[in-house]
Write a protein that holds these residues in place. Structure first.
Motif, PDB file in Angstrom:
ATOM      1  N   ILE A   2     -10.680 -10.682  -0.830  1.00  0.00           N
ATOM      2  CA  ILE A   2     -10.605 -10.192   0.691  1.00  0.00           C
ATOM      3  C   ILE A   2     -11.594 -11.671   1.032  1.00  0.00           C
ATOM      4  O   ILE A   2     -11.508 -12.363   1.974  1.00  0.00           O
ATOM      5  CB  ILE A   2     -11.548  -8.970   1.062  1.00  0.00           C
ATOM      6  CG1 ILE A   2     -10.847  -7.610   0.595  1.00  0.00           C
ATOM      7  CG2 ILE A   2     -12.764  -8.885   2.162  1.00  0.00           C
ATOM      8  CD1 ILE A   2     -11.849  -6.216   0.937  1.00  0.00           C
ATOM      9  N   TYR A   3     -11.999 -11.741   0.052  1.00  0.00           N
ATOM     10  CA  TYR A   3     -13.192 -13.194  -0.210  1.00  0.00           C
ATOM     11  C   TYR A   3     -12.078 -14.195   0.220  1.00  0.00           C
ATOM     12  O   TYR A   3     -12.418 -15.309   1.352  1.00  0.00           O
ATOM     13  CB  TYR A   3     -13.736 -13.208  -1.896  1.00  0.00           C
ATOM     14  CG  TYR A   3     -14.485 -14.512  -1.810  1.00  0.00           C
ATOM     15  CD1 TYR A   3     -15.420 -14.946  -0.635  1.00  0.00           C
ATOM     16  CD2 TYR A   3     -13.932 -15.600  -2.623  1.00  0.00           C
ATOM     17  CE1 TYR A   3     -16.278 -16.019  -1.161  1.00  0.00           C
ATOM     18  CE2 TYR A   3     -14.192 -16.648  -3.179  1.00  0.00           C
ATOM     19  CZ  TYR A   3     -15.557 -16.891  -2.169  1.00  0.00           C
ATOM     20  OH  TYR A   3     -16.331 -18.153  -2.536  1.00  0.00           O
ATOM     21  N   LEU A   4     -11.324 -13.898  -0.332  1.00  0.00           N
ATOM     22  CA  LEU A   4     -10.208 -15.246  -0.353  1.00  0.00           C
ATOM     23  C   LEU A   4      -9.193 -15.345   0.977  1.00  0.00           C
ATOM     24  O   LEU A   4      -8.849 -16.513   1.206  1.00  0.00           O
ATOM     25  CB  LEU A   4      -9.301 -15.550  -2.117  1.00  0.00           C
ATOM     26  CG  LEU A   4      -9.666 -15.896  -3.203  1.00  0.00           C
ATOM     27  CD1 LEU A   4      -9.034 -15.692  -4.269  1.00  0.00           C
ATOM     28  CD2 LEU A   4     -11.184 -17.722  -2.829  1.00  0.00           C
ATOM     29  N   ILE A   5      -8.784 -14.323   1.384  1.00  0.00           N
ATOM     30  CA  ILE A   5      -7.995 -14.537   2.844  1.00  0.00           C
ATOM     31  C   ILE A   5      -8.250 -15.428   3.474  1.00  0.00           C
ATOM     32  O   ILE A   5      -7.134 -16.021   3.959  1.00  0.00           O
ATOM     33  CB  ILE A   5      -7.040 -12.963   2.865  1.00  0.00           C
ATOM     34  CG1 ILE A   5      -6.619 -12.287   2.047  1.00  0.00           C
ATOM     35  CG2 ILE A   5      -6.674 -13.193   4.298  1.00  0.00           C
ATOM     36  CD1 ILE A   5      -6.716 -10.985   1.791  1.00  0.00           C
ATOM     37  N   PRO A   6      -9.194 -15.574   3.615  1.00  0.00           N
ATOM     38  CA  PRO A   6      -9.431 -15.941   5.578  1.00  0.00           C
ATOM     39  C   PRO A   6      -9.735 -17.848   4.942  1.00  0.00           C
ATOM     40  O   PRO A   6      -8.891 -18.312   5.844  1.00  0.00           O
ATOM     41  CB  PRO A   6     -10.975 -15.726   6.008  1.00  0.00           C
ATOM     42  CG  PRO A   6     -11.320 -14.377   5.299  1.00  0.00           C
ATOM     43  CD  PRO A   6     -10.732 -14.617   4.119  1.00  0.00           C
ATOM     44  N   TYR A  44      -4.586 -10.622  13.318  1.00  0.00           N
ATOM     45  CA  TYR A  44      -5.839 -11.141  14.350  1.00  0.00           C
ATOM     46  C   TYR A  44      -5.454 -12.895  14.245  1.00  0.00           C
ATOM     47  O   TYR A  44      -5.987 -13.150  15.223  1.00  0.00           O
ATOM     48  CB  TYR A  44      -7.006 -10.397  13.778  1.00  0.00           C
ATOM     49  CG  TYR A  44      -8.360 -11.574  13.601  1.00  0.00           C
ATOM     50  CD1 TYR A  44      -9.154 -11.383  14.425  1.00  0.00           C
ATOM     51  CD2 TYR A  44      -8.410 -13.039  12.803  1.00  0.00           C
ATOM     52  CE1 TYR A  44     -10.736 -12.340  14.284  1.00  0.00           C
ATOM     53  CE2 TYR A  44      -9.552 -13.706  12.717  1.00  0.00           C
ATOM     54  CZ  TYR A  44     -10.848 -13.761  13.832  1.00  0.00           C
ATOM     55  OH  TYR A  44     -11.821 -14.384  13.714  1.00  0.00           O
ATOM     56  N   LEU A  45      -5.711 -13.759  13.241  1.00  0.00           N
ATOM     57  CA  LEU A  45      -5.031 -14.933  13.494  1.00  0.00           C
ATOM     58  C   LEU A  45      -3.615 -15.318  14.821  1.00  0.00           C
ATOM     59  O   LEU A  45      -4.187 -16.067  15.830  1.00  0.00           O
ATOM     60  CB  LEU A  45      -3.796 -15.921  12.582  1.00  0.00           C
ATOM     61  CG  LEU A  45      -5.323 -15.629  10.874  1.00  0.00           C
ATOM     62  CD1 LEU A  45      -4.366 -16.712   9.933  1.00  0.00           C
ATOM     63  CD2 LEU A  45      -6.262 -16.407  11.197  1.00  0.00           C
ATOM     64  N   TYR A  96      -0.952 -19.626   5.393  1.00  0.00           N
ATOM     65  CA  TYR A  96      -1.023 -17.829   5.329  1.00  0.00           C
ATOM     66  C   TYR A  96       0.456 -17.249   5.128  1.00  0.00           C
ATOM     67  O   TYR A  96       0.849 -16.409   4.417  1.00  0.00           O
ATOM     68  CB  TYR A  96      -1.693 -18.167   6.741  1.00  0.00           C
ATOM     69  CG  TYR A  96      -2.136 -16.348   6.283  1.00  0.00           C
ATOM     70  CD1 TYR A  96      -3.554 -16.074   6.116  1.00  0.00           C
ATOM     71  CD2 TYR A  96      -1.255 -15.260   7.332  1.00  0.00           C
ATOM     72  CE1 TYR A  96      -3.596 -14.588   5.663  1.00  0.00           C
ATOM     73  CE2 TYR A  96      -1.670 -14.287   7.210  1.00  0.00           C
ATOM     74  CZ  TYR A  96      -3.051 -13.765   6.125  1.00  0.00           C
ATOM     75  OH  TYR A  96      -3.401 -12.389   7.020  1.00  0.00           O
ATOM     76  N   VAL A  97       1.363 -17.956   5.719  1.00  0.00           N
ATOM     77  CA  VAL A  97       3.125 -17.156   5.738  1.00  0.00           C
ATOM     78  C   VAL A  97       3.016 -17.101   4.311  1.00  0.00           C
ATOM     79  O   VAL A  97       4.112 -16.088   3.992  1.00  0.00           O
ATOM     80  CB  VAL A  97       3.536 -18.440   6.832  1.00  0.00           C
ATOM     81  CG1 VAL A  97       5.009 -17.741   6.809  1.00  0.00           C
ATOM     82  CG2 VAL A  97       3.020 -18.310   8.339  1.00  0.00           C
ATOM     83  N   ASN A 117     -15.964  -9.427   8.272  1.00  0.00           N
ATOM     84  CA  ASN A 117     -16.494  -8.334   8.719  1.00  0.00           C
ATOM     85  C   ASN A 117     -15.347  -7.480   9.274  1.00  0.00           C
ATOM     86  O   ASN A 117     -15.011  -6.623   8.932  1.00  0.00           O
ATOM     87  CB  ASN A 117     -17.331  -7.956  10.159  1.00  0.00           C
ATOM     88  CG  ASN A 117     -19.072  -8.731   9.652  1.00  0.00           C
ATOM     89  OD1 ASN A 117     -18.872  -8.840   8.588  1.00  0.00           O
ATOM     90  ND2 ASN A 117     -19.440  -9.034  10.508  1.00  0.00           N
ATOM     91  N   ILE A 118     -14.690  -8.116  10.196  1.00  0.00           N
ATOM     92  CA  ILE A 118     -13.040  -7.464  10.264  1.00  0.00           C
ATOM     93  C   ILE A 118     -12.366  -6.988   9.326  1.00  0.00           C
ATOM     94  O   ILE A 118     -11.994  -5.692   9.172  1.00  0.00           O
ATOM     95  CB  ILE A 118     -12.135  -8.465  11.631  1.00  0.00           C
ATOM     96  CG1 ILE A 118     -13.783  -8.673  12.659  1.00  0.00           C
ATOM     97  CG2 ILE A 118     -10.638  -7.999  12.128  1.00  0.00           C
ATOM     98  CD1 ILE A 118     -12.750 -10.055  12.986  1.00  0.00           C
ATOM     99  N   ILE A 119     -12.258  -8.218   8.364  1.00  0.00           N
ATOM    100  CA  ILE A 119     -11.465  -7.881   7.351  1.00  0.00           C
ATOM    101  C   ILE A 119     -11.429  -6.160   6.543  1.00  0.00           C
ATOM    102  O   ILE A 119     -10.861  -4.986   6.100  1.00  0.00           O
ATOM    103  CB  ILE A 119     -10.980  -8.592   6.053  1.00  0.00           C
ATOM    104  CG1 ILE A 119     -10.373  -9.689   7.009  1.00  0.00           C
ATOM    105  CG2 ILE A 119     -10.817  -8.720   4.781  1.00  0.00           C
ATOM    106  CD1 ILE A 119     -10.667 -11.043   6.048  1.00  0.00           C
TER     107      ILE A 119
END
Length: 394
Positions: A177-181, A221-222, A234-235, A337-339
């Motif tokens: 969760i911390y790294l995904i964005p 979301y993206l 990301y893909v 927040n969303i994640i």
């Protein structure tokens, strides 16, 4: 910083207390090897499975010779077996002591990462660690007042060390969760996240499923935000995660079980607990079904869901005092927040509408994921209430 030393100290103390729950199992006593508490069952099985990896891969069933052990996420045991093989550490020391401390520290550290991305205050970060490690919901109420147990596939947070793959799974999920964005513009981070979340289903399938959902939700979301997902890293991360999940999880689990659509069956199971027998919920439910009394059925399920939330979530229900914050634009401006919201939401949604074809009510472990993740928003709410009351002199 002084604050950082305080966090290190808090995580060290919590990890030490956590590991003490398993520390005295696996020792040789005058009566043989001792296993304390739930370790008499689960610990013994895991130790045998870890040793089994020395001779067989995939592992054999711990209770049935020469029968492949399928339908289980065994990577945690496999990891410990490799430490045993490579460094000759004792399996008992690895399982009951060394890795208990390691995964507890990793768990606490991952909470700090996510808390800082959510811009939580110093107090809120400290509270989130305490809530995650030591708050057991209100599981003690039936035991204390009625001298009866509620038997569900959910452990109180203070007992999750007895299921170490859950602690490791949650820690990896939080790191994800911390790294995904951050994967949007980084090939390196994309590969790291894929390496973590791609094997997560075989460490703890419940956390792995939530990790995959998080990837999909953030991708959506993206897509909504930018009208297209043109971030190639990301893909790549999503594709690699899918490939690794297929390679590590499906060979040993494909065809071994599935989810079955069964809306609110988990709450029916909750209503049948001994502690509620004087309420005759099951008898009333059958009568309402026979007479097609939908309003009373709806009311009964609402009562069951509320009681279950009080029992399982406990003090973390304080989040409802700030529930309307999700309606504010500021909340949605922070992608973390969303994640986190989606991870918690789907962790509640899946067991509410599905059961497992094997070990039916183990689906409740999704609730365990949600309850641990709720430590972060609950900590924010508690710190907000504290600051608010302090400012008005209460």
């Amino acid at each position: 910083e002084k604050y950082d030393y305080a966090l290190i100290g808090l995580i060290s103390v919590c990890s030490l207390l956590y590991s003490l729950l398993t520390f005295f199992s696996g020792w040789m006593s005058v009566h043989g090897i001792q296993f304390i508490g739930v370790n008499e069952a689960d610990g013994l099985v895991h130790v045998s499975r870890i040793k089994n990896f020395a001779d067989f891969f995939p592992p054999q069933h711990p209770g049935l010779a020469e029968i492949p052990f399928r339908g289980y996420h065994y990577f945690y045991d496999f990891l410990l077996s490799q430490f045993h093989e490579l460094f000759r550490f004792s399996v008992n020391d690895l399982y009951f002591r060394n890795f208990s401390i390691f995964i507890s520290v990793l768990f606490g550290t991952s909470l700090i990462f996510v808390s800082r991305q959510l811009r939580l205050s110093k107090l809120a970060t400290i509270v989130s660690i305490i809530l995650a490690f030591v708050t057991p919901g209100f599981v003690m109420i039936p035991r204390f007042f009625f001298h009866k147990e509620i038997v569900l596939s959910i452990l109180g947070p203070g007992n999750y060390i007895f299921d170490p793959s859950m602690i490791l799974g949650i820690a990896i999920l939080l790191v994800g969760i911390y790294l995904i964005p951050k994967t949007v513009n980084s090939w390196k981070i994309s590969i790291i996240v894929a390496s973590l979340l791609g094997v997560l289903s075989q460490i703890k399938v419940y956390t792995g499923i939530i990790g995959i959902i998080v990837i999909c939700v953030y991708g959506l979301y993206l897509l909504i935000k930018t009208k297209s997902i043109n971030q190639k890293p990301y893909v790549l991360m999503g594709g690699l995660t899918a490939i690794l999940t297929v390679i590590t999880f499906l060979p040993n689990n494909f065809g071994s079980g599935s989810f079955i659509w069964a809306p609110f069956l988990f709450y029916e199971h909750f209503m049948r607990q001994v502690v509620f027998q004087d309420s005759y919920w099951e008898v009333k439910r059958l009568i309402f079904i026979e007479h097609n009394n939908v309003p009373r059925l709806v009311l009964m399920y609402v009562q069951a869901i509320c009681l279950f939330a009080i029992y399982a979530v406990g003090i973390k229900l304080v989040i409802f005092t700030k529930m309307f914050v999700v309606l504010k634009k500021k909340f949605w401006s922070n992608e973390y927040n969303i994640i986190l919201l989606m991870a918690i939401f789907f962790s509640f949604l899946i067991p509410s509408f599905f059961i497992q074809s094997v070990s039916v009510f183990d689906i409740g472990q999704f609730f365990a994921v949600a309850i641990l993740l709720l430590s972060v928003p609950a900590a924010y709410t508690i710190s907000w209430l504290y600051e608010k009351n302090r400012l008005i002199g209460i």
